[in-house]
Design an enzyme around this catalytic site. Sequence first.
Site, mmCIF file in Angstrom:
data_model
loop_
_atom_site.group_PDB
_atom_site.id
_atom_site.type_symbol
_atom_site.label_atom_id
_atom_site.label_comp_id
_atom_site.label_asym_id
_atom_site.label_seq_id
_atom_site.Cartn_x
_atom_site.Cartn_y
_atom_site.Cartn_z
ATOM 1 N N ARG A 3 1.050 10.036 6.122
ATOM 2 C CA ARG A 3 1.218 8.619 6.451
ATOM 3 C C ARG A 3 2.528 8.037 5.920
ATOM 4 O O ARG A 3 2.684 6.840 5.792
ATOM 5 C CB ARG A 3 0.046 7.826 5.881
ATOM 6 C CG ARG A 3 -1.337 8.280 6.343
ATOM 7 C CD ARG A 3 -2.343 7.139 6.195
ATOM 8 N NE ARG A 3 -3.721 7.554 6.081
ATOM 9 C CZ ARG A 3 -4.468 8.057 7.077
ATOM 10 N NH1 ARG A 3 -3.937 8.219 8.278
ATOM 11 N NH2 ARG A 3 -5.722 8.381 6.866
ATOM 12 N N LYS A 22 0.856 -1.189 0.000
ATOM 13 C CA LYS A 22 0.000 0.000 0.000
ATOM 14 C C LYS A 22 0.888 1.233 0.000
ATOM 15 O O LYS A 22 1.724 1.407 0.884
ATOM 16 C CB LYS A 22 -0.906 -0.011 1.232
ATOM 17 C CG LYS A 22 -1.799 1.210 1.333
ATOM 18 C CD LYS A 22 -2.782 1.081 2.488
ATOM 19 C CE LYS A 22 -3.608 2.338 2.647
ATOM 20 N NZ LYS A 22 -4.550 2.237 3.759
ATOM 21 N N LYS A 40 -2.329 -1.386 -3.802
ATOM 22 C CA LYS A 40 -3.201 -0.232 -3.675
ATOM 23 C C LYS A 40 -2.381 1.038 -3.720
ATOM 24 O O LYS A 40 -1.384 1.116 -3.000
ATOM 25 C CB LYS A 40 -3.948 -0.343 -2.346
ATOM 26 C CG LYS A 40 -4.856 0.810 -2.059
ATOM 27 C CD LYS A 40 -5.408 0.684 -0.680
ATOM 28 C CE LYS A 40 -6.220 1.942 -0.434
ATOM 29 N NZ LYS A 40 -6.661 2.062 0.905
HETATM 30 C C1 PBG Z 1 -7.380 3.351 5.619
HETATM 31 C C2 PBG Z 1 -7.739 3.148 4.218
HETATM 32 C C3 PBG Z 1 -7.557 4.054 3.158
HETATM 33 C C4 PBG Z 1 -8.160 3.473 2.037
HETATM 34 C C5 PBG Z 1 -8.656 2.230 2.439
HETATM 35 N N1 PBG Z 1 -8.365 2.045 3.787
HETATM 36 C C6 PBG Z 1 -7.015 5.387 3.052
HETATM 37 C C7 PBG Z 1 -5.825 5.883 3.636
HETATM 38 O O1 PBG Z 1 -4.840 5.176 3.861
HETATM 39 O O2 PBG Z 1 -5.875 7.075 3.879
HETATM 40 C C8 PBG Z 1 -8.206 4.107 0.679
HETATM 41 C C9 PBG Z 1 -9.409 3.852 -0.101
HETATM 42 C C10 PBG Z 1 -9.647 4.748 -1.241
HETATM 43 O O3 PBG Z 1 -8.969 5.760 -1.493
HETATM 44 O O4 PBG Z 1 -10.600 4.423 -1.956
HETATM 45 N N2 PBG Z 1 -6.292 2.697 6.096
HETATM 46 ZN ZN ZN Z 2 -5.777 3.618 8.194
#
Ligand code: PBG
Ligand code: ZN
Length: 329
Positions: free
Chosen positions: A217, A195, A248
């Site tokens: 983050r 991610k 992701k």
């Molecule tokens: C939280 C999380 C995020 C997404 C899914 N779970 C966002 C983030 O890390 O800020 C992103 C989903 C999206 O953008 O559709 N951990």
């Molecule tokens: Zn989160």
Amino acid sequence: MFKRFRRVRVNPIIRDLVEESRVETRDFIYPLFAKEGKGVKKEIVSMPGVFQMSVDEIIKECEGLLKLGLNKILLFGIPDVKDSIGSDALSEDGIIARAVREIKKVYGKDLLIATDLCFCEYTDHGHCGILDLEHNSVDNDATLEITQKQALIHAYSGSDLIAPSGMMDGTVEAIRDVLDENGFVNLPIMSYSTKFSSAYYGPFRDVAESCPSFGDRKSYQMNFSNRREALAESLEDEAQGADILMVKPALAYLDIVRDIREASLLPLCVYNVSGEYSMLKAAGKAGVIDYEKVLMETLTSFKRAGADIIISYHAKEAAELLAKSKGYL
Ligand code: PBG
Ligand code: ZN
């Protein structure tokens, strides 16, 4: 002498016959956002067609999904009350626990419920775990402890698939251990294994009310420049016991999808994230692209890159389009 590639392109039937990648309705997982209350269905300005919903509305929504052949959802909880450790996520009376129980009561095994396991929707500071204020970051190992608690909350409430998204090191092992110790040996883990720290999550933070109140983050999510590290992250989660891996965001990271596909035998998921969704929507609305065609082309690129599973806000529209077309037309 040259090769006549066009022989197998002369008509739709032969094109269909030699088609290598295909998006199918069964590939999709549809994200849903559970809010407190009754009769709540609030559209997100930056994501037209995406709503925060109370559990009764989600239950209605799932009926529509099943009619379209969509039988897998990814559930996020958005509590009314947030605090420093995300207590709502650790309570069996919290929003996610109640949502899973109530949806399961209605649909049982007809619907697979994956639960997003993170803390950013539940903490008042919006970070994905317990803060380490000395280092202006998140405390990895303290977060693992509450991650185990949250995993059990999900498991006992009836989640079919635990999906940790916080990017703490050791998460998959910690969850697998606690699930096994408590008799959930058959509950699978779909890890957000690779991610990236991405600006494509912008609109999601509106819907999940999870924008960090300070900083970013980058000390836990990955640097989007790193290809080798991206592969190492997913392979490590496989070694720790993940059942499904994930990349992701999706569209800007198809090289990573291909790398992982070739290095692992596990099922692989992509998360077609909020910013990707909003961009297509905006471009379609502005009349600069044929929205439906660009959508199907984009989704197909995920399959071609090597993904098996697609989490997407477009899932309903895609299922409708797939049902309408004969596939090869
Ligand atoms: C939280 C999380 C995020 C997404 C899914 N779970 C966002 C983030 O890390 O800020 C992103 C989903 C999206 O953008 O559709 N951990
Ligand atoms: Zn989160």
